[in-house]
Scaffold this motif. Sequence first.
Motif, short mmCIF file in Angstrom:
data_model
loop_
_atom_site.label_atom_id
_atom_site.label_comp_id
_atom_site.label_asym_id
_atom_site.label_seq_id
_atom_site.Cartn_x
_atom_site.Cartn_y
_atom_site.Cartn_z
N ILE A 23 52.77 34.28 41.25
CA ILE A 23 52.56 35.55 40.16
C ILE A 23 53.18 36.51 40.87
N TYR A 24 54.23 37.17 40.12
CA TYR A 24 54.71 38.50 40.75
C TYR A 24 54.28 39.78 39.81
N MET A 25 53.71 40.53 40.40
CA MET A 25 53.15 41.62 39.85
C MET A 25 54.01 42.81 39.74
N ALA A 26 53.99 43.46 38.80
CA ALA A 26 54.93 44.89 38.68
C ALA A 26 54.97 45.73 39.91
N ASN A 27 53.94 45.97 40.56
CA ASN A 27 54.12 46.73 41.83
C ASN A 27 54.79 46.00 43.01
N GLY A 28 55.11 44.93 42.92
CA GLY A 28 56.01 44.01 44.12
C GLY A 28 54.87 43.19 44.81
N LEU A 29 53.76 43.10 44.53
CA LEU A 29 53.01 42.11 45.02
C LEU A 29 53.17 40.83 44.59
N GLU A 30 53.15 39.60 45.42
CA GLU A 30 53.59 38.05 45.09
C GLU A 30 52.17 37.53 45.58
N ILE A 31 51.71 36.74 44.65
CA ILE A 31 50.62 36.00 44.85
C ILE A 31 50.79 34.54 44.68
N ALA A 32 50.72 33.66 45.70
CA ALA A 32 50.91 32.18 45.76
C ALA A 32 49.40 31.56 45.96
N HIS A 33 49.36 30.42 45.61
CA HIS A 33 48.07 29.85 46.03
C HIS A 33 48.06 28.60 46.52
N ARG A 34 47.04 28.11 47.20
CA ARG A 34 46.92 26.85 47.98
C ARG A 34 45.72 26.35 47.83
N VAL A 35 45.46 25.18 47.81
CA VAL A 35 44.29 24.14 47.65
C VAL A 35 44.16 23.54 49.01
N GLU A 36 43.06 23.58 49.74
CA GLU A 36 43.02 22.99 51.12
C GLU A 36 41.92 22.16 51.04
N THR A 52 43.10 29.09 48.18
CA THR A 52 43.25 30.34 48.95
C THR A 52 44.28 31.03 48.04
N LEU A 53 44.53 32.37 48.28
CA LEU A 53 45.82 33.08 47.70
C LEU A 53 46.22 33.75 48.98
N ARG A 54 47.71 33.59 48.88
CA ARG A 54 48.61 34.18 50.03
C ARG A 54 49.24 35.55 49.22
N ILE A 55 49.03 36.63 49.82
CA ILE A 55 49.54 37.84 49.15
C ILE A 55 50.69 38.28 50.03
N THR A 64 45.86 36.66 53.61
CA THR A 64 45.21 35.49 52.78
C THR A 64 43.90 35.75 52.42
N TRP A 65 43.50 35.42 51.16
CA TRP A 65 42.16 35.26 50.84
C TRP A 65 41.82 34.00 50.28
N GLY A 66 40.57 33.67 50.84
CA GLY A 66 40.00 32.27 50.78
C GLY A 66 38.78 32.29 50.26
N ALA A 67 38.29 31.18 49.30
CA ALA A 67 36.94 31.23 48.81
C ALA A 67 36.10 30.78 50.24
N GLU A 68 34.75 31.29 50.00
CA GLU A 68 33.67 30.99 50.93
C GLU A 68 32.90 29.98 50.37
N ASP A 69 32.69 29.78 49.08
CA ASP A 69 31.74 28.75 48.46
C ASP A 69 32.52 28.45 47.06
N ASN A 70 31.61 27.44 46.51
CA ASN A 70 32.10 26.99 45.16
C ASN A 70 32.29 27.98 44.07
N ASP A 71 31.32 29.13 44.12
CA ASP A 71 31.33 30.03 43.06
C ASP A 71 32.71 30.89 43.27
N ASP A 72 33.08 31.18 44.62
CA ASP A 72 34.26 31.62 44.74
C ASP A 72 35.54 30.99 44.46
#
Length: 110
Positions: A23-36, A52-55, A64-72
């Motif tokens: 996902i490319y944001m207008a401000n230059g950020l790029e967000i990819a995902h991964r399921v581990e 997890t999201l890789r920014i 990288t931002w990863g979920a800590e539990d099922n709700d996340d």
Amino acid sequence: MTTKEFIKQLSGMQVAKFENDTIYMANGLEIAHRVEISEMLLWDDAMPLQMTLRISFYGAYVMTWGAEDNDDNRELVQWWIRHRSLGRINSKEVEQERAKAGYSLLMREQ
């Protein structure tokens, strides 16, 4: 920062397009995902998969931002699906505009 707060930050940004599983944001950020698959499953089966999201910023790794539990996990997956859809719509609109411009360029009188 919690996952909800992180998602709120991302949700305030304009999606430009979706391409190559990113996902490319207008401000230059790029967000990819991964399921581990959780290696901890051998000891604790509370969260067998982690989203997890890789920014990146114009290709440079930021974090990288990863979920800590099922709700996340649920929150991240829902965010990803919604914003991937927005990116696909925006990508199609850009492609259609380019096709129109190309057609006009090709068909204009000399």
